[in-house]
Design a protein around this motif. Structure first.
Motif, PDB file in Angstrom:
ATOM      1  N   ASN A 108      10.423  53.288   1.910  1.00 54.66           N
ATOM      2  CA  ASN A 108      10.006  52.299   0.905  1.00 54.66           C
ATOM      3  C   ASN A 108       8.609  52.942   0.398  1.00 54.66           C
ATOM      4  O   ASN A 108       8.395  52.738  -0.874  1.00 54.66           O
ATOM      5  CB  ASN A 108       9.644  51.053   1.596  1.00 54.66           C
ATOM      6  N   ASP A 109       7.753  53.738   1.330  1.00 55.43           N
ATOM      7  CA  ASP A 109       6.637  54.233   0.824  1.00 55.43           C
ATOM      8  C   ASP A 109       6.490  55.643   0.572  1.00 55.43           C
ATOM      9  O   ASP A 109       5.583  56.071  -0.220  1.00 55.43           O
ATOM     10  CB  ASP A 109       5.519  53.672   1.840  1.00 55.43           C
ATOM     11  N   TYR A 110       6.977  56.478   1.292  1.00 54.10           N
ATOM     12  CA  TYR A 110       7.195  57.841   1.110  1.00 54.10           C
ATOM     13  C   TYR A 110       8.442  58.510   0.962  1.00 54.10           C
ATOM     14  O   TYR A 110       8.899  59.364   1.891  1.00 54.10           O
ATOM     15  CB  TYR A 110       6.290  58.455   2.301  1.00 54.10           C
ATOM     16  N   PRO A 111       9.317  57.988   0.055  1.00 56.47           N
ATOM     17  CA  PRO A 111      10.604  58.339   0.001  1.00 56.47           C
ATOM     18  C   PRO A 111      10.879  59.977  -0.256  1.00 56.47           C
ATOM     19  O   PRO A 111      11.672  60.555   0.496  1.00 56.47           O
ATOM     20  CB  PRO A 111      11.350  57.669  -1.178  1.00 56.47           C
ATOM     21  N   GLU A 112       9.904  60.641  -0.908  1.00 56.62           N
ATOM     22  CA  GLU A 112       9.939  62.003  -1.240  1.00 56.62           C
ATOM     23  C   GLU A 112       9.797  62.904  -0.141  1.00 56.62           C
ATOM     24  O   GLU A 112      10.244  63.691   0.182  1.00 56.62           O
ATOM     25  CB  GLU A 112       8.976  62.389  -2.317  1.00 56.62           C
ATOM     26  N   ASN A 113       8.758  62.284   0.897  1.00 57.22           N
ATOM     27  CA  ASN A 113       8.445  63.090   2.027  1.00 57.22           C
ATOM     28  C   ASN A 113       9.651  62.998   3.020  1.00 57.22           C
ATOM     29  O   ASN A 113       9.983  64.321   3.657  1.00 57.22           O
ATOM     30  CB  ASN A 113       7.441  62.285   2.776  1.00 57.22           C
ATOM     31  N   LEU A 114      10.242  62.094   3.136  1.00 56.91           N
ATOM     32  CA  LEU A 114      11.588  61.816   3.832  1.00 56.91           C
ATOM     33  C   LEU A 114      12.598  62.611   3.615  1.00 56.91           C
ATOM     34  O   LEU A 114      13.176  63.448   4.318  1.00 56.91           O
ATOM     35  CB  LEU A 114      11.932  60.278   3.930  1.00 56.91           C
ATOM     36  N   MET A 115      12.777  62.766   2.055  1.00 61.09           N
ATOM     37  CA  MET A 115      13.880  63.546   1.685  1.00 61.09           C
ATOM     38  C   MET A 115      13.593  65.066   1.646  1.00 61.09           C
ATOM     39  O   MET A 115      14.463  65.933   2.352  1.00 61.09           O
ATOM     40  CB  MET A 115      14.227  63.427   0.423  1.00 61.09           C
ATOM     41  N   GLN A 116      12.224  65.365   1.621  1.00 57.31           N
ATOM     42  CA  GLN A 116      12.038  66.832   1.751  1.00 57.31           C
ATOM     43  C   GLN A 116      11.926  67.273   3.291  1.00 57.31           C
ATOM     44  O   GLN A 116      12.590  68.535   3.343  1.00 57.31           O
ATOM     45  CB  GLN A 116      10.536  66.962   1.083  1.00 57.31           C
ATOM     46  N   ARG A 117      11.397  66.494   4.041  1.00 60.90           N
ATOM     47  CA  ARG A 117      11.310  67.049   5.484  1.00 60.90           C
ATOM     48  C   ARG A 117      12.943  67.069   6.186  1.00 60.90           C
ATOM     49  O   ARG A 117      13.159  68.080   6.790  1.00 60.90           O
ATOM     50  CB  ARG A 117      10.644  65.913   6.298  1.00 60.90           C
ATOM     51  N   TYR A 118      13.890  66.294   5.730  1.00 65.15           N
ATOM     52  CA  TYR A 118      15.153  66.228   6.401  1.00 65.15           C
ATOM     53  C   TYR A 118      16.054  66.780   5.366  1.00 65.15           C
ATOM     54  O   TYR A 118      17.494  66.596   5.766  1.00 65.15           O
ATOM     55  CB  TYR A 118      15.224  64.917   6.741  1.00 65.15           C
ATOM     56  N   LYS A 119      15.827  67.287   4.030  1.00 59.56           N
ATOM     57  CA  LYS A 119      16.719  67.949   3.113  1.00 59.56           C
ATOM     58  C   LYS A 119      17.618  67.041   2.918  1.00 59.56           C
ATOM     59  O   LYS A 119      19.159  67.235   2.850  1.00 59.56           O
ATOM     60  CB  LYS A 119      17.314  69.219   3.793  1.00 59.56           C
ATOM     61  N   LEU A 120      17.497  65.741   2.569  1.00 66.05           N
ATOM     62  CA  LEU A 120      18.428  64.612   1.861  1.00 66.05           C
ATOM     63  C   LEU A 120      18.272  64.663   0.635  1.00 66.05           C
ATOM     64  O   LEU A 120      17.313  64.772  -0.081  1.00 66.05           O
ATOM     65  CB  LEU A 120      17.926  63.351   2.610  1.00 66.05           C
ATOM     66  N   ASN A 121      19.596  64.440  -0.123  1.00 66.32           N
ATOM     67  CA  ASN A 121      19.737  64.540  -1.565  1.00 66.32           C
ATOM     68  C   ASN A 121      19.202  63.167  -2.055  1.00 66.32           C
ATOM     69  O   ASN A 121      18.768  63.129  -3.266  1.00 66.32           O
ATOM     70  CB  ASN A 121      21.065  64.876  -1.863  1.00 66.32           C
ATOM     71  N   ASP A 122      19.454  62.042  -1.428  1.00 70.28           N
ATOM     72  CA  ASP A 122      19.191  60.879  -1.852  1.00 70.28           C
ATOM     73  C   ASP A 122      18.876  59.705  -0.499  1.00 70.28           C
ATOM     74  O   ASP A 122      19.304  60.477   0.543  1.00 70.28           O
ATOM     75  CB  ASP A 122      19.942  60.246  -2.861  1.00 70.28           C
ATOM     76  N   LEU A 123      18.443  58.499  -0.748  1.00 75.49           N
ATOM     77  CA  LEU A 123      18.174  57.900   0.400  1.00 75.49           C
ATOM     78  C   LEU A 123      19.166  56.349   0.087  1.00 75.49           C
ATOM     79  O   LEU A 123      19.295  56.006  -1.047  1.00 75.49           O
ATOM     80  CB  LEU A 123      16.843  57.474   0.338  1.00 75.49           C
ATOM     81  N   ASN A 143      20.383  55.999   6.668  1.00 75.93           N
ATOM     82  CA  ASN A 143      19.242  57.363   6.320  1.00 75.93           C
ATOM     83  C   ASN A 143      19.113  57.969   7.704  1.00 75.93           C
ATOM     84  O   ASN A 143      19.047  59.065   7.729  1.00 75.93           O
ATOM     85  CB  ASN A 143      17.882  56.753   5.910  1.00 75.93           C
ATOM     86  N   MET A 144      18.890  57.102   8.713  1.00 77.68           N
ATOM     87  CA  MET A 144      18.602  57.687  10.307  1.00 77.68           C
ATOM     88  C   MET A 144      19.909  58.589  10.709  1.00 77.68           C
ATOM     89  O   MET A 144      19.600  59.561  11.421  1.00 77.68           O
ATOM     90  CB  MET A 144      18.213  56.653  11.297  1.00 77.68           C
ATOM     91  N   GLU A 145      21.058  57.965  10.516  1.00 81.30           N
ATOM     92  CA  GLU A 145      22.092  58.587  10.757  1.00 81.30           C
ATOM     93  C   GLU A 145      22.229  60.200  10.178  1.00 81.30           C
ATOM     94  O   GLU A 145      22.656  61.036  10.525  1.00 81.30           O
ATOM     95  CB  GLU A 145      23.330  57.910  10.612  1.00 81.30           C
ATOM     96  N   ASN A 146      22.085  59.928   8.829  1.00 77.63           N
ATOM     97  CA  ASN A 146      22.019  61.233   7.864  1.00 77.63           C
ATOM     98  C   ASN A 146      20.936  62.040   8.490  1.00 77.63           C
ATOM     99  O   ASN A 146      21.419  63.600   8.547  1.00 77.63           O
ATOM    100  CB  ASN A 146      21.729  60.909   6.514  1.00 77.63           C
ATOM    101  N   ILE A 147      19.825  61.787   8.823  1.00 82.34           N
ATOM    102  CA  ILE A 147      18.763  62.783   9.421  1.00 82.34           C
ATOM    103  C   ILE A 147      19.074  63.379  10.929  1.00 82.34           C
ATOM    104  O   ILE A 147      19.191  64.495  10.902  1.00 82.34           O
ATOM    105  CB  ILE A 147      17.538  61.768   9.652  1.00 82.34           C
ATOM    106  N   GLY A 148      19.923  62.311  11.350  1.00 81.38           N
ATOM    107  CA  GLY A 148      20.547  63.013  12.721  1.00 81.38           C
ATOM    108  C   GLY A 148      21.492  64.139  12.631  1.00 81.38           C
ATOM    109  O   GLY A 148      21.794  64.904  13.243  1.00 81.38           O
ATOM    110  N   ARG A 149      22.374  63.910  11.444  1.00 81.47           N
ATOM    111  CA  ARG A 149      23.418  64.960  11.158  1.00 81.47           C
ATOM    112  C   ARG A 149      22.784  66.182  10.615  1.00 81.47           C
ATOM    113  O   ARG A 149      23.210  67.178  10.985  1.00 81.47           O
ATOM    114  CB  ARG A 149      24.579  64.065   9.986  1.00 81.47           C
TER     115      ARG A 149
END
Length: 280
Positions: free
Chosen positions: A215-230, A237-243
């Motif tokens: 909600n507050d830092y989406p870019e940080n989350l995507m950049q750190r865990y190499k996610l294309n979107d949330l 999102n937690m499962e995608n981070i796990g993968r």
């Protein structure tokens, strides 16, 4: 997710702070710059009353600088100086002595008028668990006197520590308060490690952290865990981070405990970026 943690020694510490307040000139309250409101123990405000106080917003290297500056402005008043510090590197520590001198200007003038040349100020150091009190004590004393650790509850009793700059410090154990009126306060304290992970469901805690960050830092989350979107769902999102991190067990299932530990460790270590969980 209701969270509370108030071991018996904390009640004892609260009593000791109240009893020993008359022995000190100034109270230094250490807070976590990422949660400048939630890391303020309301008991300290009540117990200290009009005693001159310095609030140190520690771990400022982990927070957003502009948000920390807003907190400094918000919390400062005639009786309270607010400083941004990093008690590990020592950044900002040099500003503490001038702040004490400013708060005690009238007292120092009276003592000097009586002929006293060498003045020692007595300072009580208070704060919640795991906020950096021991690191602060060691920087001020220029010695590894106080035990430090990345878990709450390291300091168990009060003691006096001398410094070479005319300040004696009373170190006290970290104290929380018996009941958090706002569940969000409990969550913020748990996110930053002020409450022992062992008493909590860390998988749910990590899920709440993901929800907060998306909600507050989406870019940080995507950049750190190499996610294309949330996804809107934090569990997805937690499962995608796990993968992404290979936290997968039999039949492709996510190892939620492993993901939770990793997320909390990386947030607390600043690896997800400079994050302020609260704004004035």
């Amino acid at each position: 997710m209701a969270i509370n943690w108030f071991p018996g020694h904390m009640a004892k510490t609260r009593r000791e702070i109240k009893e020993n307040l008359k022995l000190v000139d100034v109270v230094i309250e250490i807070r976590d710059a990422r949660i400048s409101k939630s890391s303020a123990n309301p008991d300290v405000e009540e117990i200290c009353g009009l005693k001159p106080r310095i609030i140190l917003l520690n771990k400022s290297d982990l927070s957003e600088k502009n948000i920390t500056n807003k907190w400094i402005k918000e919390l400062s008043n005639d009786k309270t100086k607010v400083l941004s510090v990093n008690c590990v590197t020592g950044e900002g520590i040099k500003n503490i002595k001038p702040a004490i001198d400013d708060l005690l200007l009238e007292k120092h003038s009276r003592l000097k008028a009586k002929g006293l040349v060498k003045i020692t100020d007595r300072v009580m150091v208070v704060g919640i668990p795991n906020v950096g009190k021991s690191s602060f004590i060691n920087k001020m004393a220029k010695n590894n006197i106080a035990k430090t650790g990345d878990k709450p509850g390291v300091t168990k009793s009060k003691r006096w520590i001398k410094t070479k700059i005319g300040i004696e410090l009373m170190d006290t154990p970290g104290i929380l308060w018996p009941k958090f009126e706002d569940d969000l306060v409990g969550l913020n304290l748990a996110f930053t490690g002020a409450i022992k992970d062992e008493i909590m469901d860390i998988e749910t805690l990590a899920l709440k952290l993901v929800e907060k960050l998306q909600n507050d830092y989406p870019e940080n989350l995507m950049q750190r865990y190499k996610l294309n979107d949330l996804d809107e769902n934090p569990l997805v999102n937690m499962e995608n981070i796990g993968r992404k991190r290979g936290a997968v067990i039999a039949r492709g299932e996510i190892d939620y405990n492993r993901v939770a530990i990793m997320l909390l460790d990386e947030f607390r270590g600043g690896k997800i970026g400079n994050i302020s969980l609260e704004r004035p």
